[in-house]
Motif scaffolding. Sequence first.
Motif, PDB file in Angstrom:
ATOM      1  N   ASP A   1       4.293  14.497   1.747  1.00 32.53           N
ATOM      2  CA  ASP A   1       4.062  13.404   2.698  1.00 32.53           C
ATOM      3  C   ASP A   1       3.989  12.105   1.917  1.00 32.53           C
ATOM      4  OD1 ASP A   1       3.710  12.126   5.075  1.00 32.53           O
ATOM      5  OD2 ASP A   1       1.555  12.532   5.223  1.00 32.53           O
ATOM      6  N   ALA A   2       4.321  10.988   2.576  1.00 33.56           N
ATOM      7  CA  ALA A   2       4.317   9.686   1.902  1.00 33.56           C
ATOM      8  C   ALA A   2       4.184   8.574   2.917  1.00 33.56           C
ATOM      9  CB  ALA A   2       5.601   9.502   1.082  1.00 33.56           C
TER      10      ALA A   2
ATOM     11  N   GLY B   1       0.857  -1.181   0.000  1.00 29.00           N
ATOM     12  CA  GLY B   1       0.000   0.000   0.000  1.00 29.00           C
ATOM     13  C   GLY B   1       0.895   1.232   0.000  1.00 29.00           C
ATOM     14  N   MET B   2       0.658   2.155  -0.919  1.00 28.02           N
ATOM     15  CA  MET B   2       1.516   3.332  -1.040  1.00 28.02           C
ATOM     16  C   MET B   2       0.671   4.598  -1.148  1.00 28.02           C
ATOM     17  SD  MET B   2       4.401   1.899  -3.686  1.00 28.02           S
ATOM     18  CE  MET B   2       5.105   0.273  -3.462  1.00 28.02           C
ATOM     19  N   ARG B   3       1.168   5.692  -0.578  1.00 26.82           N
ATOM     20  CA  ARG B   3       0.463   6.967  -0.630  1.00 26.82           C
ATOM     21  C   ARG B   3       1.473   8.107  -0.715  1.00 26.82           C
ATOM     22  NH1 ARG B   3      -0.496  10.959   2.890  1.00 26.82           N
ATOM     23  NH2 ARG B   3       0.534   9.782   4.544  1.00 26.82           N
ATOM     24  N   VAL B   4       1.227   9.049  -1.589  1.00 23.08           N
ATOM     25  CA  VAL B   4       2.028  10.274  -1.626  1.00 23.08           C
ATOM     26  C   VAL B   4       1.096  11.468  -1.728  1.00 23.08           C
ATOM     27  CG1 VAL B   4       4.099   9.280  -2.673  1.00 23.08           C
ATOM     28  CG2 VAL B   4       2.299  10.186  -4.142  1.00 23.08           C
ATOM     29  N   TYR B   5       1.525  12.584  -1.173  1.00 24.68           N
ATOM     30  CA  TYR B   5       0.795  13.848  -1.280  1.00 24.68           C
ATOM     31  C   TYR B   5       1.732  14.829  -1.964  1.00 24.68           C
ATOM     32  CZ  TYR B   5      -1.875  17.999   0.044  1.00 24.68           C
ATOM     33  OH  TYR B   5      -2.593  19.159   0.020  1.00 24.68           O
ATOM     34  N   LEU B   6       1.330  15.292  -3.151  1.00 27.43           N
ATOM     35  CA  LEU B   6       2.160  16.199  -3.946  1.00 27.43           C
ATOM     36  C   LEU B   6       1.653  17.627  -3.804  1.00 27.43           C
ATOM     37  CD1 LEU B   6       2.555  14.148  -7.255  1.00 27.43           C
ATOM     38  CD2 LEU B   6       4.031  14.135  -5.236  1.00 27.43           C
TER      39      LEU B   6
ATOM     40  N   PHE C   1      13.274   9.664   2.347  1.00 27.03           N
ATOM     41  CA  PHE C   1      13.934  10.186   1.150  1.00 27.03           C
ATOM     42  C   PHE C   1      12.954  10.932   0.247  1.00 27.03           C
ATOM     43  CE2 PHE C   1      14.398   9.322  -3.414  1.00 27.03           C
ATOM     44  CZ  PHE C   1      15.490  10.137  -3.695  1.00 27.03           C
ATOM     45  N   LEU C   2      11.743  10.382   0.081  1.00 27.91           N
ATOM     46  CA  LEU C   2      10.790  10.959  -0.860  1.00 27.91           C
ATOM     47  C   LEU C   2      10.332  12.356  -0.455  1.00 27.91           C
ATOM     48  CD1 LEU C   2       8.469   7.904  -1.640  1.00 27.91           C
ATOM     49  CD2 LEU C   2      10.293   8.827  -3.061  1.00 27.91           C
ATOM     50  N   ILE C   3      10.128  12.565   0.844  1.00 31.84           N
ATOM     51  CA  ILE C   3       9.570  13.839   1.306  1.00 31.84           C
ATOM     52  C   ILE C   3      10.523  14.995   0.965  1.00 31.84           C
ATOM     53  CG2 ILE C   3       8.874  15.150   3.342  1.00 31.84           C
ATOM     54  CD1 ILE C   3       7.890  12.534   4.546  1.00 31.84           C
ATOM     55  N   GLY C   4       9.982  15.973   0.283  1.00 28.20           N
ATOM     56  CA  GLY C   4      10.767  17.141  -0.119  1.00 28.20           C
ATOM     57  C   GLY C   4      11.377  17.029  -1.494  1.00 28.20           C
ATOM     58  N   LYS C   5      11.229  15.854  -2.141  1.00 28.58           N
ATOM     59  CA  LYS C   5      11.826  15.667  -3.470  1.00 28.58           C
ATOM     60  C   LYS C   5      10.809  15.947  -4.573  1.00 28.58           C
ATOM     61  CE  LYS C   5      15.818  14.086  -1.941  1.00 28.58           C
ATOM     62  NZ  LYS C   5      15.512  14.091  -0.486  1.00 28.58           N
ATOM     63  N   THR C   6      11.333  16.395  -5.717  1.00 26.81           N
ATOM     64  CA  THR C   6      10.495  16.622  -6.886  1.00 26.81           C
ATOM     65  C   THR C   6      10.129  15.293  -7.521  1.00 26.81           C
ATOM     66  OG1 THR C   6      11.616  18.732  -7.301  1.00 26.81           O
ATOM     67  CG2 THR C   6      10.366  17.770  -9.132  1.00 26.81           C
ATOM     68  N   TRP C   7       8.872  15.168  -7.957  1.00 28.13           N
ATOM     69  CA  TRP C   7       8.394  13.915  -8.561  1.00 28.13           C
ATOM     70  C   TRP C   7       8.891  13.820  -9.996  1.00 28.13           C
ATOM     71  CZ3 TRP C   7       6.148  10.039  -6.006  1.00 28.13           C
ATOM     72  CH2 TRP C   7       5.595   8.982  -6.754  1.00 28.13           C
ATOM     73  N   ASN C   8       9.998  13.071 -10.185  1.00 33.71           N
ATOM     74  CA  ASN C   8      10.578  12.922 -11.511  1.00 33.71           C
ATOM     75  C   ASN C   8      11.363  11.614 -11.581  1.00 33.71           C
ATOM     76  OD1 ASN C   8      12.951  13.432 -10.055  1.00 33.71           O
ATOM     77  ND2 ASN C   8      13.040  15.583 -10.708  1.00 33.71           N
ATOM     78  N   GLN C   9      12.034  11.388 -12.706  1.00 29.54           N
ATOM     79  CA  GLN C   9      12.769  10.139 -12.908  1.00 29.54           C
ATOM     80  C   GLN C   9      13.908   9.970 -11.895  1.00 29.54           C
ATOM     81  OE1 GLN C   9      12.595   7.427 -14.932  1.00 29.54           O
ATOM     82  NE2 GLN C   9      10.584   8.089 -15.653  1.00 29.54           N
TER      83      GLN C   9
END
Length: 362
Positions: free
Chosen positions: A85-86, A69-74, A106-114
């Motif tokens: 948040d993730a 189960g995965m969740r992200v808030y962009l 790691f994900l929090i604060g990062k731009t959603w890209n490759q």
Amino acid sequence: MHSAVNACLAPLYSVEGIHVITVEGIGNRRNGLHTIQMHRSSLGLQEGMSPFLTQAYRKDNDIAIVNAGMRVYLQEKGEKWVVSDASIAYGGVAPLFLSASKTKGFLIGKTWNQELLQDGLKFLQSDIFLKDDAPGGMVEFRKSLSLSFFFNFFLWVSHQMNGQRFFVESVPISHLSAVQPFDWPSVTGIQDYEVLKLGTAVGFPEIHLSSKLQVTGEAEYADDMPMPTNGLHAALVLSRKPYARFLSIDDSGAKSSPGFAGIFFHKDVPGCNIIGPIIDDEEVFASEFVTFVGQVIGLVVADTPGNAKLAARKVHVEYEELPAVLSIDEASKLNVSILIKRGIWRKRMLTSVFDQAVVIRS
């Protein structure tokens, strides 16, 4: 209310307040919800992208190999979409559900890209650690599933965000099938029989002898039978190498394991160690070499299934890995002909059968 989710990706917000019974392995037979579903639902509905992902042995099996189960808030910041948040949780890779905390951090604060995808996969490998002897086996496959789920999640989020201002991480056309639901058509079938009376049964669509017991649930299998007094349970010692020679086998750990009753290898087989369904070309227990991962090396007997599996995992095998032939071209260059004998025998057998046949239809 019950609702079947006929897709690998089921957004959490679409099943809020609904008891979910899935067709791809998220739920279980006892209560319909997997521990990940219960954990995610207990967090309450939050704005963001929240799919479930799962992989079972087959589409209509409710027992998953791995699920997540995965969740992200962009959030839009400047001209970029940033993870504020993730949450990432996995099942099937640990005794209980596992939260990928390093990856989340790691994900929090990062731009959603490759770049986020590639670095996130690296963090995920450190979050999900499966030992070679992890219960359930298929270690490499489960690791691969864990990473591919995150990749699938990345594609799904990117697809959901397509069209948003400043969002440029579009999903390639070649990857769209990974994020779009796929509905299996209803399966139908027809069998036509042309009855040709030859003897008592040949040419007739005979009913399988055990079919009535199976469809009524009356068929008795091994798990249905009561355990005899002083009965023991067995677990197999399996190869972890695709092609290797034994250097040593240390069974001292198994013998000191709780509930241990016995251990058996090729030298303990009272008769011949060579077997086969048609040609005797397989070993009951591997004696010198193993030729595939999962080949049976030995068998451990203990008082409970759990103790038998524990003792089997404590058998330590030292291998000398040998070069494997992995393609037809390599086999041709090396003049590998291990299967030729069987093929010739089968061809001769079929030729003999057809020569004696009354009717041959092409």
